[in-house]
Design a protein around this motif. Structure first.
Motif, PDB file in Angstrom:
ATOM      1  N   PHE A  48     -68.364  16.493  50.328  1.00 45.37           N
ATOM      2  CA  PHE A  48     -67.925  15.717  49.177  1.00 45.37           C
ATOM      3  C   PHE A  48     -67.405  16.688  48.119  1.00 45.37           C
ATOM      4  O   PHE A  48     -68.144  17.546  47.656  1.00 45.37           O
ATOM      5  N   VAL A  49     -66.131  16.565  47.775  1.00 48.95           N
ATOM      6  CA  VAL A  49     -65.508  17.570  46.915  1.00 48.95           C
ATOM      7  C   VAL A  49     -64.900  16.894  45.676  1.00 48.95           C
ATOM      8  O   VAL A  49     -64.134  15.935  45.801  1.00 48.95           O
ATOM      9  N   PRO A  50     -65.256  17.394  44.457  1.00 52.52           N
ATOM     10  CA  PRO A  50     -64.634  16.857  43.236  1.00 52.52           C
ATOM     11  C   PRO A  50     -63.115  17.079  43.284  1.00 52.52           C
ATOM     12  O   PRO A  50     -62.662  18.086  43.812  1.00 52.52           O
ATOM     13  N   TRP A  51     -62.364  16.114  42.723  1.00 52.69           N
ATOM     14  CA  TRP A  51     -60.903  16.178  42.783  1.00 52.69           C
ATOM     15  C   TRP A  51     -60.349  17.536  42.362  1.00 52.69           C
ATOM     16  O   TRP A  51     -59.465  18.086  42.995  1.00 52.69           O
ATOM     17  N   GLU A  52     -60.885  18.058  41.253  1.00 49.77           N
ATOM     18  CA  GLU A  52     -60.284  19.286  40.700  1.00 49.77           C
ATOM     19  C   GLU A  52     -60.528  20.507  41.600  1.00 49.77           C
ATOM     20  O   GLU A  52     -59.880  21.529  41.440  1.00 49.77           O
ATOM     21  N   LYS A  53     -61.448  20.363  42.566  1.00 55.15           N
ATOM     22  CA  LYS A  53     -61.721  21.514  43.448  1.00 55.15           C
ATOM     23  C   LYS A  53     -61.037  21.413  44.808  1.00 55.15           C
ATOM     24  O   LYS A  53     -61.123  22.321  45.636  1.00 55.15           O
ATOM     25  N   GLN A  63     -64.342  11.999  43.286  1.00 53.03           N
ATOM     26  CA  GLN A  63     -64.477  12.911  44.426  1.00 53.03           C
ATOM     27  C   GLN A  63     -63.690  12.391  45.634  1.00 53.03           C
ATOM     28  O   GLN A  63     -63.205  11.249  45.631  1.00 53.03           O
ATOM     29  N   ALA A  64     -63.533  13.232  46.633  1.00 44.58           N
ATOM     30  CA  ALA A  64     -62.972  12.815  47.916  1.00 44.58           C
ATOM     31  C   ALA A  64     -63.883  13.353  49.009  1.00 44.58           C
ATOM     32  O   ALA A  64     -64.680  14.257  48.768  1.00 44.58           O
ATOM     33  N   VAL A  65     -63.771  12.777  50.205  1.00 41.60           N
ATOM     34  CA  VAL A  65     -64.626  13.210  51.316  1.00 41.60           C
ATOM     35  C   VAL A  65     -63.758  13.949  52.339  1.00 41.60           C
ATOM     36  O   VAL A  65     -62.792  13.392  52.854  1.00 41.60           O
ATOM     37  N   LEU A  66     -64.069  15.209  52.595  1.00 38.12           N
ATOM     38  CA  LEU A  66     -63.349  15.977  53.618  1.00 38.12           C
ATOM     39  C   LEU A  66     -64.119  15.882  54.933  1.00 38.12           C
ATOM     40  O   LEU A  66     -65.323  16.108  54.961  1.00 38.12           O
TER      41      LEU A  66
END
Ligand SMILES: [Zn+2]
Length: 490
Positions: free
Chosen positions: A376-381, A363-366
């Motif tokens: 918190f967003v999964p990479w593929e999204k 995941q990454a944090v926007l």
């Protein structure tokens, strides 16, 4: 940590000293700097990139409505400027003159263009022959010089960049239609791209463009309660056509003077953007005109170059391929905290954090620049989620600016109320106006406020309502055919 604290401390607080804050943000976010020549500025790449995004959008809108770009000379012979009496009188105090060239004194001195009506109309007089040549819809992107005594970065400088549209029409109606069409174009740029609400309307005679029949403007309200004129559109009537001899043969084979418009907007818009949206941490850029819409900051801990950085690079590549303006901050000379403060100062709308723990969770944090809210967003999204967040930020910035504008617009039904409002929180003062220059001058003398616009539609209670009932002038108490907005201005 010391570096981080120093960083934030070096910017004045917006709420405490607005004008020092403005200069700090413009200079420390590297939008612009002072130049060796007093009153002239250097636009740095980051500031110029913001201007380019606005410029490109305006240029697209101009072309969609049939306008074409051309370029006219920088120097204008004095005799050309003098052809339209009101025009030369209005601009004379601000003109810079060239008196020598090639080591010799010139026979006729040349003005460095303060605006290009005179040179462009001299060419139109040659090009316009018949009704078949009309309408003629040209625009020029250029620099102009107006010698200013008091200057502020982006807002008022001796030289600035702008566009100036100059059009020729067969009828008065078409010229008025064009004047209003371009006013609406400026409104669209301001509201849909810069996320700044505007009021539109006509200028009073004392504020209109020198040589125009009617001037319309878009006006913004800045957080210090002062108005900023952010674009003007002029109906020139036949004033310049008569001065320069722009005539065409009508369908009825009669020789007629043409009808004209001119309209302009400038790099001042960059200053408006800074003032309207920024906060104590620096700039906040609306995503549609942000050179960097999202910055990816990998958390530099342990062997991050082997683990975190490759994934950050993959995210960067994917978002860039999706058409987003992204930047990967892989500098290892700064801590993540320092980088956060740096990108906040520069107003990047979204920060994307990725650290060792996020690698495990894929995941990454926007983080939104407006309120530092995290998602918190999964990479593929990410490629789907980021544009949605950017549009939300764009909309939230506009809504916030609109709420401020509405809360800072006050009604004045008497002269006492008008004076009290100007002595207090300022803002737009909405009131009735009889149309008299005396009343306008009195307000200016007493409060320093001027009529920013005569509203397109009179407000009931101030100007005539649907039943034909008039309000009264808040200065003299006579019948008021107009509703106006007074404000102090930049
Ligand atoms: Zn009056």
């Amino acid at each position: 940590m010391a570096a981080e604290n120093d960083f934030v401390k070096t910017i004045a607080k917006k709420s405490v000293d607005f004008s020092a804050w403005y200069v700090d943000v413009v200079r420390k976010a590297e939008l612009a700097d002072y130049s060796p020549m007093k009153g002239m500025m250097v636009i740095r790449p980051y500031g110029y990139e913001i201007w380019e995004l606005m410029r490109d959008q305006l240029d697209r809108m101009f072309k969609e409505s049939g306008h074409r770009n051309a370029y006219f000379p920088l120097f204008i012979p004095e005799s050309f400027l003098q052809k339209e009496a009101e025009h030369v009188e209005g601009f004379a105090p601000e003109v810079a003159w060239v008196t020598m060239g090639g080591g010799e004194v010139l026979e006729e001195r040349l003005a460095v263009r303060p605006t290009s009506e005179a040179i462009i109309c001299s060419m139109y007089a040659k090009w316009v022959k018949s009704w078949r040549d009309l309408p003629l819809l040209y625009n020029q992107w250029a620099n102009v010089v107006r010698w200013e005594k008091v200057t502020r970065l982006f807002l008022r400088t001796t030289e600035f960049l702008w566009q100036e549209g100059h059009t020729v029409h067969a009828t008065a109606e078409e010229a008025e239609e064009e004047t209003l069409r371009m006013l609406a174009t400026y409104r669209r740029l301001a509201e849909e791209y810069l996320a700044i609400p505007v009021v539109t309307g006509r200028k009073s005679d004392s504020e209109k463009f020198a040589g125009a029949v009617r001037t319309y403007a878009i006006e913004m309200l800045m957080p210090d309660g002062k108005a900023l004129q952010a674009g003007t559109s002029h109906n020139l009537g036949q004033n310049f056509a008569k001065a320069f001899g722009i005539r065409y043969e009508s369908k009825e084979q009669k020789l007629e003077y043409a009808w004209q418009t001119s309209w302009g907007s400038t790099t001042r818009l960059v200053g408006a953007l800074v003032m309207a949206h920024g906060d104590d941490s620096g700039l906040i850029l609306p995503p549609r005109v942000a050179p960097i819409q999202a910055v990816i900051v990998p958390i530099s801990a342990g062997n991050w170059r082997e683990t975190v950085l490759p994934q950050a690079q993959r995210i960067f590549d994917e978002l860039k391929a999706a058409g987003l303006r992204v930047h990967l901050d892989d500098r290892d000379t700064f801590t993540p905290g320092w980088k956060y403060a740096d990108w906040e100062l520069r107003g990047v709308p979204v920060r994307i954090e990725i650290g060792p723990k996020d690698i495990d969770k894929k995941q990454a944090v926007l983080v939104s620049r407006i309120d530092r809210k995290k998602s918190f967003v999964p990479w593929e999204k990410l490629a789907g989620e980021l544009p949605r967040l950017l549009e939300k930020i764009q909309g939230d910035l506009y809504a916030k600016a609109l709420a401020f504008r509405d809360a800072s617009t006050h009604d004045a039904r008497s002269y006492k109320e008008l004076q009290e409002a100007m002595a207090g929180s300022r803002g737009f003062i909405r009131c009735g106006w009889c149309g008299g220059a005396d009343c306008e001058a009195r307000v200016k003398a007493d409060t320093a406020a001027t009529i920013r616009v005569i509203l397109d539609r009179p407000e009931p209670g101030f100007g005539p309502d649907d039943a034909g009932r008039h309000g009264t002038c808040s200065v003299c108490g006579k019948e008021a055919p107009h509703t106006v907005l007074f404000a102090k201005s930049y």
